[in-house]
Write a protein that holds these residues in place. Structure first.
Motif, mmCIF file in Angstrom:
data_model
loop_
_atom_site.group_PDB
_atom_site.id
_atom_site.type_symbol
_atom_site.label_atom_id
_atom_site.label_comp_id
_atom_site.label_asym_id
_atom_site.label_seq_id
_atom_site.Cartn_x
_atom_site.Cartn_y
_atom_site.Cartn_z
ATOM 1 N N GLY A 249 0.771 -1.238 0.000
ATOM 2 C CA GLY A 249 0.000 0.000 0.000
ATOM 3 C C GLY A 249 0.794 1.276 0.000
ATOM 4 N N ARG A 250 2.130 1.178 0.021
ATOM 5 C CA ARG A 250 2.948 2.385 0.072
ATOM 6 C C ARG A 250 4.020 2.355 -1.005
ATOM 7 N N LEU A 251 4.441 3.536 -1.455
ATOM 8 C CA LEU A 251 5.573 3.629 -2.367
ATOM 9 C C LEU A 251 6.865 3.516 -1.566
ATOM 10 N N VAL A 252 7.762 2.623 -2.023
ATOM 11 C CA VAL A 252 9.047 2.485 -1.340
ATOM 12 C C VAL A 252 10.191 3.058 -2.165
ATOM 13 N N GLU A 253 9.988 3.211 -3.480
ATOM 14 C CA GLU A 253 11.013 3.832 -4.326
ATOM 15 C C GLU A 253 10.334 4.445 -5.543
ATOM 16 N N LEU A 254 10.771 5.636 -5.918
ATOM 17 C CA LEU A 254 10.231 6.345 -7.073
ATOM 18 C C LEU A 254 11.390 7.022 -7.785
ATOM 19 N N ALA A 255 11.634 6.613 -9.039
ATOM 20 C CA ALA A 255 12.799 7.122 -9.758
ATOM 21 C C ALA A 255 12.545 7.056 -11.251
ATOM 22 N N ASP A 256 13.371 7.773 -12.026
ATOM 23 C CA ASP A 256 13.278 7.637 -13.468
ATOM 24 C C ASP A 256 13.746 6.234 -13.859
ATOM 25 N N LYS A 257 13.254 5.773 -15.007
ATOM 26 C CA LYS A 257 13.471 4.386 -15.422
ATOM 27 C C LYS A 257 14.958 4.039 -15.484
ATOM 28 N N THR A 258 15.751 4.894 -16.081
ATOM 29 C CA THR A 258 17.175 4.587 -16.259
ATOM 30 C C THR A 258 17.876 4.388 -14.925
ATOM 31 N N SER A 259 17.627 5.277 -13.976
ATOM 32 C CA SER A 259 18.271 5.184 -12.664
ATOM 33 C C SER A 259 17.821 3.948 -11.911
ATOM 34 N N LEU A 260 16.525 3.658 -11.971
ATOM 35 C CA LEU A 260 16.015 2.537 -11.189
ATOM 36 C C LEU A 260 16.553 1.198 -11.691
ATOM 37 N N PHE A 261 16.594 1.012 -13.004
ATOM 38 C CA PHE A 261 17.070 -0.267 -13.522
ATOM 39 C C PHE A 261 18.596 -0.379 -13.463
ATOM 40 N N ALA A 262 19.294 0.747 -13.539
ATOM 41 C CA ALA A 262 20.752 0.705 -13.504
ATOM 42 C C ALA A 262 21.287 0.542 -12.081
ATOM 43 N N SER A 263 20.669 1.238 -11.128
ATOM 44 C CA SER A 263 21.174 1.181 -9.746
ATOM 45 C C SER A 263 20.018 1.287 -8.753
ATOM 46 N N PRO A 264 19.232 0.214 -8.599
ATOM 47 C CA PRO A 264 18.130 0.231 -7.627
ATOM 48 C C PRO A 264 18.675 0.391 -6.215
ATOM 49 N N ARG A 265 17.969 1.154 -5.378
ATOM 50 C CA ARG A 265 18.471 1.427 -4.041
ATOM 51 C C ARG A 265 17.726 0.634 -2.973
ATOM 52 N N HIS A 266 16.404 0.561 -3.065
ATOM 53 C CA HIS A 266 15.631 -0.105 -2.013
ATOM 54 C C HIS A 266 15.827 -1.615 -2.090
ATOM 55 N N PRO A 267 15.974 -2.307 -0.960
ATOM 56 C CA PRO A 267 16.159 -3.765 -0.986
ATOM 57 C C PRO A 267 15.044 -4.512 -1.706
ATOM 58 N N TYR A 268 13.818 -4.020 -1.617
ATOM 59 C CA TYR A 268 12.708 -4.692 -2.301
ATOM 60 C C TYR A 268 12.847 -4.541 -3.815
ATOM 61 N N THR A 269 13.213 -3.357 -4.280
ATOM 62 C CA THR A 269 13.438 -3.153 -5.709
ATOM 63 C C THR A 269 14.556 -4.058 -6.203
ATOM 64 N N ARG A 270 15.629 -4.155 -5.436
ATOM 65 C CA ARG A 270 16.733 -5.033 -5.813
ATOM 66 C C ARG A 270 16.271 -6.489 -5.905
ATOM 67 N N MET A 271 15.434 -6.896 -4.968
ATOM 68 C CA MET A 271 14.933 -8.263 -4.963
ATOM 69 C C MET A 271 14.118 -8.546 -6.213
ATOM 70 N N LEU A 272 13.255 -7.597 -6.598
ATOM 71 C CA LEU A 272 12.432 -7.785 -7.797
ATOM 72 C C LEU A 272 13.304 -7.860 -9.050
ATOM 73 N N LEU A 273 14.305 -6.984 -9.146
ATOM 74 C CA LEU A 273 15.151 -6.966 -10.331
ATOM 75 C C LEU A 273 16.056 -8.189 -10.404
ATOM 76 N N ASP A 274 16.508 -8.692 -9.258
ATOM 77 C CA ASP A 274 17.360 -9.882 -9.247
ATOM 78 C C ASP A 274 16.622 -11.118 -9.745
ATOM 79 N N ALA A 275 15.290 -11.095 -9.640
ATOM 80 C CA ALA A 275 14.505 -12.259 -10.053
ATOM 81 C C ALA A 275 14.238 -12.302 -11.560
ATOM 82 N N ILE A 276 14.615 -11.227 -12.294
ATOM 83 C CA ILE A 276 14.372 -11.186 -13.738
ATOM 84 C C ILE A 276 15.428 -12.016 -14.458
ATOM 85 N N PRO A 277 15.021 -12.935 -15.348
ATOM 86 C CA PRO A 277 16.021 -13.659 -16.157
ATOM 87 C C PRO A 277 16.788 -12.692 -17.053
#
Length: 341
Positions: A249-277
């Motif tokens: 129910g809450r936003l934990v990270e908000l960033a432009d696409k390039t920054s978020l995919f290149a260097s995610p900061r929040h542990p949850y964002t990192r977890m989601l990106l690590d799961a992508i093949p």
């Protein structure tokens, strides 16, 4: 009006959401609560979400199922009223306008929604001509049946279908074609803002690409603004300008696409990106998303992500983080704030 004032007007976002929240009463019936001495229960589906979208841009909301993405969508199109907060569209309070008769109808013409399941959102007993033509008749945009039929044909052509398809029923189309019909219906009122609630999740991968390319083309041609909701980060990377990551129910990270995919900061964002093949990691084990989303009726104290977070400490378990700016990226995380990650 001074030059500075004119600049402020021009640069103001089309969509501005401030501290938007929606709670649902999921309590047992009154008599049960009385006999069993149970308190009322509130489900906080959306809890203080804030973001803005510039005209002609796309903000994507991502997260696991149950994090409140679809509730945000329904709040923005007026299907739900907010428990708290404000949605400002083109400088006006949208929820007050929705309840305002003719002004509300005018706003609904400018804000439309594409639903997740194209078959469920189309009336199976209506022909495509009636489905796509309904907004035109409902809002009184065209008066004669001939004008409506001509406009329906133009809308179908704009989404890659034939005007002859207007005489057919939804069950006579494939999933991708049905979603194109949904897009044509949403475009009927010439909206400025489209809320897209996982519009490709029910489609095959090849069909997803066709629908996404169609939406990108329509955005370029008509200057559309999108809120794109998805759990598929590969799709989000293709369509978005900014990305908001939601958790319980809450936003934990908000960033432009390039920054978020290149260097995610929040542990949850990192977890989601690590799961992508990844193509270059063929043969390497992927990191699965650890744990499950907590019960929203009984969320953890402090940071809601702390039971799954490898960086959680006592502060994380007792104090809820707020969304703060760090080098142009907004993050709600004590570990980032303290420099631990």
């Amino acid at each position: 009006m001074s030059g500075n004032e004119m600049s402020a007007v021009v640069s103001s976002p089309l969509v501005q959401v401030d501290d938007l929240a929606r709670s649902f009463d999921v309590s047992a019936p009154w008599l049960n609560r009385l006999l069993e001495r149970k308190p009322r229960q509130l489900l906080h589906a959306v809890d203080g979400v804030s973001f803005s979208i510039e005209k002609g841009k796309t903000l994507a909301l991502v997260g696991e199922s149950g994090c409140g993405k679809s509730t945000v969508a329904k709040l923005l199109v007026g299907l739900y009223g907010p428990s708290r907060g404000q949605f400002v569209f083109d400088g006006k309070d949208a929820h007050q306008t929705y309840a305002g008769g003719d002004n509300g109808r005018a706003l609904r013409r400018r804000v439309q929604m594409i639903f997740q399941d194209p078959y469920a959102s189309l009336n199976p007993r209506w022909r495509v001509a009636d489905i796509v033509g309904e907004p035109l008749r409902e809002h009184g945009l065209l008066q004669s049946d001939a004008a409506v039929d001509d406009r329906v044909g133009e809308l179908l052509s704009s989404v890659g279908l034939s005007p002859a398809d207007a005489s057919r029923f939804p069950h006579q189309f494939s999933g991708g074609q049905r979603q194109r019909i949904s897009i044509a219906r949403a475009m009927a009122t010439a909206p400025d803002f489209l809320v897209c609630d996982e519009p490709t999740s029910a489609l095959d991968v090849s069909v997803q690409a066709q629908v996404l390319n169609l939406m990108k083309r329509l955005q370029r041609e008509r200057g559309l603004t999108y809120l794109f909701i998805s759990h598929n980060l590969a799709v989000v990377r293709h369509v978005s300008d900014e990305v908001g990551v939601m958790y319980l129910g809450r936003l934990v990270e908000l960033a432009d696409k390039t920054s978020l995919f290149a260097s995610p900061r929040h542990p949850y964002t990192r977890m989601l990106l690590d799961a992508i093949p990844k193509m270059h990691d063929t043969g390497q084990a992927r990191t699965p998303v650890q744990g499950e989303v907590p019960n929203p009726l009984n969320p953890p104290s402090g940071c809601a992500f702390n039971p799954r977070c490898p960086h959680a400490n006592e502060r994380c378990r007792s104090e809820r983080p707020v969304l703060q700016s760090f080098a142009g990226i907004r993050i709600a995380c004590h570990a980032v704030e303290e420099g631990r990650i």
